[in-house]
Write a protein that holds these residues in place. Structure first.
Motif, PDB file in Angstrom:
ATOM      1  N   PRO A   1       0.693  -1.346   0.095  1.00  0.00           N
ATOM      2  CA  PRO A   1       0.201  -0.054   0.072  1.00  0.00           C
ATOM      3  C   PRO A   1       0.835   1.361  -0.251  1.00  0.00           C
ATOM      4  CG  PRO A   1       0.185  -0.998   2.083  1.00  0.00           C
ATOM      5  CD  PRO A   1       0.747  -1.755   1.302  1.00  0.00           C
ATOM      6  N   ASP A   2       0.374   2.446  -0.480  1.00  0.00           N
ATOM      7  CA  ASP A   2       0.697   3.655  -0.237  1.00  0.00           C
ATOM      8  C   ASP A   2       0.489   4.304   1.148  1.00  0.00           C
ATOM      9  OD1 ASP A   2       1.425   3.664  -2.920  1.00  0.00           O
ATOM     10  OD2 ASP A   2      -0.313   4.462  -3.602  1.00  0.00           O
ATOM     11  N   ALA A   3      -0.543   3.656   1.740  1.00  0.00           N
ATOM     12  CA  ALA A   3      -0.816   4.451   3.113  1.00  0.00           C
ATOM     13  C   ALA A   3      -1.690   3.266   3.882  1.00  0.00           C
ATOM     14  CB  ALA A   3      -1.804   5.731   2.946  1.00  0.00           C
ATOM     15  N   ILE A   4      -1.551   3.385   5.139  1.00  0.00           N
ATOM     16  CA  ILE A   4      -2.275   2.355   5.829  1.00  0.00           C
ATOM     17  C   ILE A   4      -3.200   3.260   6.830  1.00  0.00           C
ATOM     18  CG2 ILE A   4      -2.178   0.512   7.685  1.00  0.00           C
ATOM     19  CD1 ILE A   4       0.830   0.406   6.490  1.00  0.00           C
ATOM     20  N   ILE A   5      -4.558   2.933   6.871  1.00  0.00           N
ATOM     21  CA  ILE A   5      -5.416   3.642   8.011  1.00  0.00           C
ATOM     22  C   ILE A   5      -5.729   2.905   9.186  1.00  0.00           C
ATOM     23  CG2 ILE A   5      -7.396   5.182   8.308  1.00  0.00           C
ATOM     24  CD1 ILE A   5      -7.393   5.793   5.183  1.00  0.00           C
ATOM     25  N   THR A   6      -5.308   3.077  10.288  1.00  0.00           N
ATOM     26  CA  THR A   6      -5.749   2.267  11.314  1.00  0.00           C
ATOM     27  C   THR A   6      -6.700   2.806  12.382  1.00  0.00           C
ATOM     28  OG1 THR A   6      -3.369   1.212  11.042  1.00  0.00           O
ATOM     29  CG2 THR A   6      -4.567   0.738  13.203  1.00  0.00           C
TER      30      THR A   6
END
Length: 412
Positions: A234-239
């Motif tokens: 991924p380019d970004a990980i939202i948690t």
């Protein structure tokens, strides 16, 4: 015939009185509510004081510190504030038992800033039936405020669904991410946020949800989830998580070499400098989150200055830039409502919240209630973890509960 929410609440509580669900001292035309004595006002609070998410106990500390300040300055209506707080260990079953104890045995006047979305979900029906005021609940779940519940007033943290939409929009439009992974705590807190973020991603034609993983709040080994995220590139990980698993997850990602993608985490899991200790400063640096209260070293006003002085004296071993601010700010709203209440009954106290119109007498940017708006807080800002500090990166972002419109800064 349409009746107002105020009239509806009065009819409901009157019915409960007649049915014996609520004691006769709870509310009456000329009677004070339970928890009100000649000398004291008893206030209940539930949250984890021990266990994997014990960092939230600082909310209780913040409430106690503000109550101590108020009491030393004469109290409210010539009465001292007394906090009755129990440790539910972030376990809904314990919360149900302790709620019954607080309402029926301790007979507190109101509940303030109770922690944990699953725990609040487990007790919601009981609290609605009893009619006890639930003030600034420490959950941003929409279900406690929309549609409005007569005895639930406000949240001490950002609305979760709104926060999920903002973090998603920020990831795409500000960070220019195209391949996004979502990780979430698989319970009544994390699941709705993950759903809101997934739904928000659908509006972007050139953005792909490449991976979705989940975990429990008590999990300490998140290596499997980290490997799955690594494989999706991924380019970004939202948690969406509470602090301990958020820290464990980012450490697990670092352990498998995932250090380049942007890492975002919701406010309840990221708006605390404790994360630098839980994850390690090098690991946590760069984490993007959100907040509803400025940190003490990011500005100065009377409320923040007073908090820093008093909380430091009351809890010298605890960081001031942490969840203690949430408890203090929630207590500021609670006490202001008490001061505006002419008659200390539940009905009168709850109606008082409708007099708040962008009230700025607390650490919050502004507090507003109406019969159609029980959110209380409708603004937040993006933050970034830098060298042991949580730093705001832009102007406040606001939302309209009625229209769902999101406004960045000045609206430009």
């Amino acid at each position: 015939m349409k009746i107002s929410k105020r009239k509806f609440r009065t009819l409901v509580i009157s019915s409960l009185l007649s049915a014996g669900v609520v004691g006769s001292a709870t509310l009456g035309a000329e009677e004070l509510a339970q928890g009100i004595t000649d000398n004291e006002i008893l206030v209940g609070h539930l949250g984890p004081q021990t266990g994997p998410v014990a960092t939230y106990d600082k909310i209780r500390m913040g409430i106690e510190s503000y109550f101590k300040y108020v009491n030393e300055n004469g109290g409210v209506h010539d009465r001292q504030l007394k906090l009755v707080a129990y440790d539910d260990q972030y376990q809904p079953g314990r919360t149900v038992q302790l709620t019954k104890r607080l309402v029926e045995e301790d007979e507190v006047f109101a509940m303030l800033a109770n922690v944990c979305t699953p725990c609040n979900v487990a007790t919601r029906s009981r609290n609605e039936r009893s009619g006890i005021p639930m003030v600034m609940t420490s959950s941003g779940s929409r279900q406690f405020v929309d549609p409005p519940i007569p005895n639930y007033m406000g949240s001490s943290v950002a609305n979760y669904e709104f926060e999920a939409r903002v973090l998603t929009d920020y990831t795409v439009n500000q960070l220019d991410a195209k391949r996004i992974a979502i990780a979430y705590q698989n319970d009544d807190y994390g699941s709705p946020l993950a759903e809101a973020a997934t739904e928000a991603l659908k509006q972007f034609d050139d953005v792909e949800l490449v991976q979705e993983v989940n975990f429990q709040s008590s999990d300490s080994d998140l290596s499997t989830q980290a490997q799955r995220v690594r494989q999706s590139a991924p380019d970004a990980i939202i948690t969406f998580s509470v602090p301990a698993p958020a820290a464990q997850f980012k450490k697990a990602l670092h352990n498998v070499g995932v250090t380049e993608p942007h890492f975002l985490v919701s406010s309840v899991g990221g708006d605390s400098e404790t994360l630098f200790n839980l994850a390690g400063e090098d690991v946590w640096n760069g984490t993007i989150s959100s907040a509803v209260i400025p940190k003490p070293d990011q500005g100065s006003d009377e409320s923040i200055d007073r908090y820093v002085e008093r909380f430091s004296a009351d809890f010298p071993d605890e960081p001031v830039s942490d969840w203690g601010q949430t408890g203090w700010a929630a207590a500021e709203v609670f006490v202001e409502a008490l001061k505006r209440t002419d008659s200390l009954t539940w009905d009168s106290f709850l109606d008082t919240f409708y007099t708040f119109n962008n009230w700025q007498g607390s650490m919050y940017a502004g507090v507003t209630f109406s019969e159609d708006n029980h959110y209380g807080l409708t603004s937040m800002f993006i933050t970034e973890a830098r060298d042991g500090k949580i730093i705001p990166t832009g102007e406040p972002i606001t939302f309209d509960p009625a229209s769902g419109e999101i406004t960045y800064g000045s609206g430009n």
